[in-house]
Design a protein around this motif. Structure first.
Motif, PDB file in Angstrom:
ATOM      1  N   LYS A  63      25.229 -26.336   6.294  1.00 43.18           N
ATOM      2  CA  LYS A  63      25.981 -25.591   7.305  1.00 43.18           C
ATOM      3  C   LYS A  63      27.467 -25.831   7.130  1.00 43.18           C
ATOM      4  O   LYS A  63      27.901 -26.969   7.033  1.00 43.18           O
ATOM      5  CB  LYS A  63      25.586 -26.060   8.698  1.00 43.18           C
ATOM      6  N   PRO A  64      28.252 -24.801   7.052  1.00 44.67           N
ATOM      7  CA  PRO A  64      29.696 -25.019   6.941  1.00 44.67           C
ATOM      8  C   PRO A  64      30.251 -25.570   8.254  1.00 44.67           C
ATOM      9  O   PRO A  64      29.702 -25.338   9.318  1.00 44.67           O
ATOM     10  CB  PRO A  64      30.240 -23.623   6.652  1.00 44.67           C
ATOM     11  N   VAL A  65      31.355 -26.325   8.107  1.00 49.81           N
ATOM     12  CA  VAL A  65      32.014 -26.876   9.290  1.00 49.81           C
ATOM     13  C   VAL A  65      32.583 -25.709  10.077  1.00 49.81           C
ATOM     14  O   VAL A  65      33.234 -24.819   9.535  1.00 49.81           O
ATOM     15  CB  VAL A  65      33.135 -27.850   8.877  1.00 49.81           C
ATOM     16  N   LYS A  66      32.325 -25.765  11.348  1.00 52.68           N
ATOM     17  CA  LYS A  66      32.804 -24.683  12.194  1.00 52.68           C
ATOM     18  C   LYS A  66      34.329 -24.725  12.259  1.00 52.68           C
ATOM     19  O   LYS A  66      34.916 -25.790  12.297  1.00 52.68           O
ATOM     20  CB  LYS A  66      32.228 -24.822  13.602  1.00 52.68           C
TER      21      LYS A  66
ATOM     22  N   ARG B 154      37.146 -28.087  12.778  1.00 52.52           N
ATOM     23  CA  ARG B 154      38.248 -28.343  11.857  1.00 52.52           C
ATOM     24  C   ARG B 154      39.589 -28.336  12.601  1.00 52.52           C
ATOM     25  O   ARG B 154      40.452 -29.165  12.352  1.00 52.52           O
ATOM     26  CB  ARG B 154      38.256 -27.284  10.763  1.00 52.52           C
ATOM     27  N   THR B 155      39.775 -27.422  13.521  1.00 54.74           N
ATOM     28  CA  THR B 155      41.004 -27.345  14.311  1.00 54.74           C
ATOM     29  C   THR B 155      41.179 -28.622  15.132  1.00 54.74           C
ATOM     30  O   THR B 155      42.280 -29.177  15.196  1.00 54.74           O
ATOM     31  CB  THR B 155      40.963 -26.112  15.241  1.00 54.74           C
ATOM     32  N   TRP B 156      40.110 -29.093  15.755  1.00 55.03           N
ATOM     33  CA  TRP B 156      40.214 -30.307  16.574  1.00 55.03           C
ATOM     34  C   TRP B 156      40.521 -31.546  15.728  1.00 55.03           C
ATOM     35  O   TRP B 156      41.232 -32.448  16.161  1.00 55.03           O
ATOM     36  CB  TRP B 156      38.937 -30.522  17.394  1.00 55.03           C
ATOM     37  N   ILE B 157      40.010 -31.571  14.505  1.00 50.79           N
ATOM     38  CA  ILE B 157      40.329 -32.700  13.615  1.00 50.79           C
ATOM     39  C   ILE B 157      41.820 -32.720  13.310  1.00 50.79           C
ATOM     40  O   ILE B 157      42.486 -33.755  13.396  1.00 50.79           O
ATOM     41  CB  ILE B 157      39.499 -32.629  12.317  1.00 50.79           C
ATOM     42  N   TRP B 158      42.387 -31.558  12.981  1.00 51.85           N
ATOM     43  CA  TRP B 158      43.817 -31.475  12.688  1.00 51.85           C
ATOM     44  C   TRP B 158      44.675 -31.778  13.918  1.00 51.85           C
ATOM     45  O   TRP B 158      45.710 -32.426  13.808  1.00 51.85           O
ATOM     46  CB  TRP B 158      44.181 -30.107  12.102  1.00 51.85           C
TER      47      TRP B 158
END
Length: 153
Positions: free
Chosen positions: A6-9, A13-17
Motif C-alpha cells: 500500500k502506498p503511503v497516503k 506524508r504531509t504530517w511527517i513533513w
C-alpha cells in the motif's frame, strides 16, 4: 501473489513533513537557548593557569623565592588574573620596586598589617587594553602573603 504494498497516503506524508518542520523551527532555537544558558553559567569561572603566564599578563615577574603559588584566570566581558603566593617579608619592598618602578605602596587602614599597591597601564604598554593591577601584601611574621589581582579596564 504479487500484491503491491500500500502506498503511503499523501496525508500521512504531509504530517511527517509538518512534524519535521515544527521540530526544526522550535527545537533549533530551544537548543541554542540551552547552549547559551550553559555557556553563560560557566562564564567567569576561574581556571588554574601557569603562574609565569599570569604574572606576564599583569606586567610582573614571580619572585624566585615565591612558594605556595596559586594562579587563575577568568574571562567574560573582562579578563581577570589572580596570583597568590608567599615570599620572605624582607624581599617584598625590593620585589615591588623592581616590578612596578615609580609606584609607592599605600599604607592605608584597610591594608594593615601590610600594604597595598594599585597600578594602571595604558593602551601603549598592554596589547589587550588598559590593565589595572592591585597588589595586597599581608605580613605573617617573617613571611608575606601576596595577593595580586590584574584585570583589563
Amino acid at each position: 501473489m504479487g500484491e503491491n504494498p500500500k502506498p503511503v497516503k499523501p496525508r500521512l506524508r504531509t504530517w511527517i513533513w509538518v512534524s519535521v518542520l515544527v521540530t526544526v523551527v522550535c527545537g533549533g532555537p530551544l537548543a541554542l537557548l540551552v547552549w547559551g544558558a550553559i555557556a553563560f553559567g560557566q562564564a567567569g569561572d576561574p581556571k588554574p593557569v601557569d603562574c609565569a603566564q599570569a604574572m606576564k599578563w599583569a606586567q610582573a615577574t614571580l619572585p624566585k623565592s615565591a612558594r605556595e603559588r596559586r594562579c587563575a584566570t577568568a574571562s567574560w566581558l573582562d579578563t581577570y588574573v589572580t596570583a597568590d603566593f608567599r615570599m620572605p617579608r624582607a624581599e617584598v619592598a625590593g620585589w615591588l620596586a623592581g616590578t612596578y618602578p615609580g609606584t609607592e605602596p599605600d599604607k592605608q587602614e584597610f591594608c594593615e598589617p601590610g600594604l597595598c599597591l594599585n597600578v594602571q597601564y595604558g593602551q601603549a604598554v598592554e596589547p589587550h587594553g588598559p590593565v589595572a593591577v592591585d597588589v595586597k601584601v599581608t605580613y605573617e611574621g617573617e613571611t608575606a602573603l601576596v595577593r595580586l589581582r590584574a584585570f583589563n579596564t
